[in-house]
Design a protein around this motif. Structure first.
Motif, PDB file in Angstrom:
ATOM      1  N   UNK A 121       5.125  -1.957 -16.608  1.00 25.74           N
ATOM      2  CA  UNK A 121       4.306  -1.911 -15.400  1.00 25.74           C
ATOM      3  C   UNK A 121       5.226  -1.921 -14.184  1.00 25.74           C
ATOM      4  N   UNK A 122       4.962  -1.017 -13.240  1.00 28.51           N
ATOM      5  CA  UNK A 122       5.792  -0.887 -12.044  1.00 28.51           C
ATOM      6  C   UNK A 122       4.936  -1.154 -10.816  1.00 28.51           C
ATOM      7  N   UNK A 123       5.359  -2.110 -10.005  1.00 30.34           N
ATOM      8  CA  UNK A 123       4.667  -2.436  -8.758  1.00 30.34           C
ATOM      9  C   UNK A 123       5.253  -1.577  -7.635  1.00 30.34           C
ATOM     10  N   UNK A 124       4.407  -0.769  -7.003  1.00 32.45           N
ATOM     11  CA  UNK A 124       4.860   0.132  -5.945  1.00 32.45           C
ATOM     12  C   UNK A 124       4.568  -0.402  -4.546  1.00 32.45           C
ATOM     13  N   UNK A 125       4.024  -1.597  -4.445  1.00 40.04           N
ATOM     14  CA  UNK A 125       3.703  -2.177  -3.155  1.00 40.04           C
ATOM     15  C   UNK A 125       2.311  -1.800  -2.683  1.00 40.04           C
ATOM     16  N   UNK A 126       1.818  -2.585  -1.706  1.00 40.66           N
ATOM     17  CA  UNK A 126       0.495  -2.343  -1.114  1.00 40.66           C
ATOM     18  C   UNK A 126      -0.621  -2.328  -2.156  1.00 40.66           C
ATOM     19  N   UNK A 127      -0.443  -3.096  -3.218  1.00 38.49           N
ATOM     20  CA  UNK A 127      -1.479  -3.242  -4.229  1.00 38.49           C
ATOM     21  C   UNK A 127      -1.456  -2.219  -5.342  1.00 38.49           C
ATOM     22  N   UNK A 128      -0.547  -1.231  -5.284  1.00 40.55           N
ATOM     23  CA  UNK A 128      -0.502  -0.166  -6.292  1.00 40.55           C
ATOM     24  C   UNK A 128       0.457  -0.521  -7.430  1.00 40.55           C
ATOM     25  N   UNK A 129      -0.027  -0.334  -8.659  1.00 40.66           N
ATOM     26  CA  UNK A 129       0.775  -0.550  -9.862  1.00 40.66           C
ATOM     27  C   UNK A 129       0.491   0.584 -10.833  1.00 40.66           C
ATOM     28  N   UNK A 130       1.527   1.051 -11.522  1.00 44.96           N
ATOM     29  CA  UNK A 130       1.342   2.033 -12.598  1.00 44.96           C
ATOM     30  C   UNK A 130       1.727   1.390 -13.924  1.00 44.96           C
TER      31      UNK A 130
END
Length: 300
Positions: A232-241
């Protein structure tokens, strides 16, 4: 006759009349002699001290290092640390502001060089150690101001990203793969009943490369029930893939990853009927349809 002669030649007692002027003159003379004697003694002593100092240095009494002095040094070190932290925050905010095409001056905590004024309430140069305490208060206020500015900058960047979020996450996690299952309700391959599918499935070869669709921080890398090996990758501003069912994992939790960086290899671990990648996009922890991002990526 003899007595008279004795009286004639006898020494008469000396009578001194001490007037105030005479007394003052005498006292002044004695004082001058005392000062002169002291000066001579000091000069001799100083010469002797210099000669002694030439032979051996003066040893400072270690007892002078009081608790107050230690506290003062600790406060000075704290001021230096806060000043360095403020400089780092200034550099960071200016770099981010420039990247976002925002005026750098809006995010600088350095006070303006001109346009100063106001009544003089206290001269800091005469405050001694209290000056350090005031400096600490000033730096604390500037750090709080910097935090507010960075929050404002983050909000600006978030709004910019929302306006163009499709291009931000518009990338494919695998290459040369086909979509075998979409987001939403479908017939579950194990139970045969309708069930919700929270992502998109990409088919591919065993061990095929899996990439992060955008830069971010790896928030999880390991095994989860149903997902098997997952990253799981956290991209900031609440977005995760989320990238699931991997054969093996390359990235580790806490890693900084760039767009298109290899993070895992495709497999069939967990609840899976065959080799594929289960790909999810989450906003504030809730699964959203990745189709819009994938569609933009496929048009490139």
């Amino acid at each position: 006759m003899k007595v008279s002669a004795w009286r004639r030649y006898a020494v008469k007692p000396l009578m001194l009349r001490l007037t105030p002027t005479t007394i003052a003159t005498f006292v002044g003379s004695v004082s001058l002699l005392a000062v002169a004697g002291g000066a001579i003694g000091y000069a001799v002593g100083a010469k002797t001290t210099v000669q002694k100092n030439t032979a051996a240095p003066i040893v400072v009494n270690s007892n002078i290092d009081t608790a107050e002095a230690q506290q003062l040094r600790a406060m000075q070190a704290r001021v230096a640390e806060m000043q360095a932290q403020l400089l780092r925050l200034d550099a960071l905010s200016q770099h981010v502001a420039e990247s976002a095409h925002i005026s750098v001056q809006e995010f600088s905590s350095a006070p303006a060089k001109d346009s100063k004024g106001g009544p003089l309430t206290q001269d800091l140069s005469v405050l001694g150690e209290h000056n350090i305490d005031l400096r600490l208060q000033e730096l604390s206020q500037r750090l709080a101001q910097k935090e507010t500015q960075l929050q404002a900058l983050d909000s600006v960047l978030f709004n910019k990203r929302l306006q163009n979020n499709q291009s931000y996450l518009a990338n494919l996690p695998v290459r040369n793969a086909a979509i075998t299952s979409t987001f939403g309700y479908r017939t579950d391959p194990f139970t045969g009943r309708a069930a919700f599918h929270g992502g998109i499935d990409f088919s591919g070869a065993q061990g095929a490369d899996i990439y992060s669709v955008a830069s971010g921080v790896v928030s999880f890398a390991g095994v989860k029930a149903g997902y098997g090996n997952v990253v799981e990758v956290n991209h900031g501003n609440g977005y995760t893939t989320r990238y699931a069912h991997a054969q093996s994992i390359v990235a580790k939790a806490g890693d900084l990853v760039a767009k298109d960086q290899l993070i895992a290899y495709m497999g069939s671990t967990g609840r899976s009927t065959g080799t594929h990648l289960h790909y999810e996009v989450l906003l504030n922890g809730k699964q959203i349809d990745p189709a819009s991002y994938v569609a933009v990526a496929l048009k490139k």
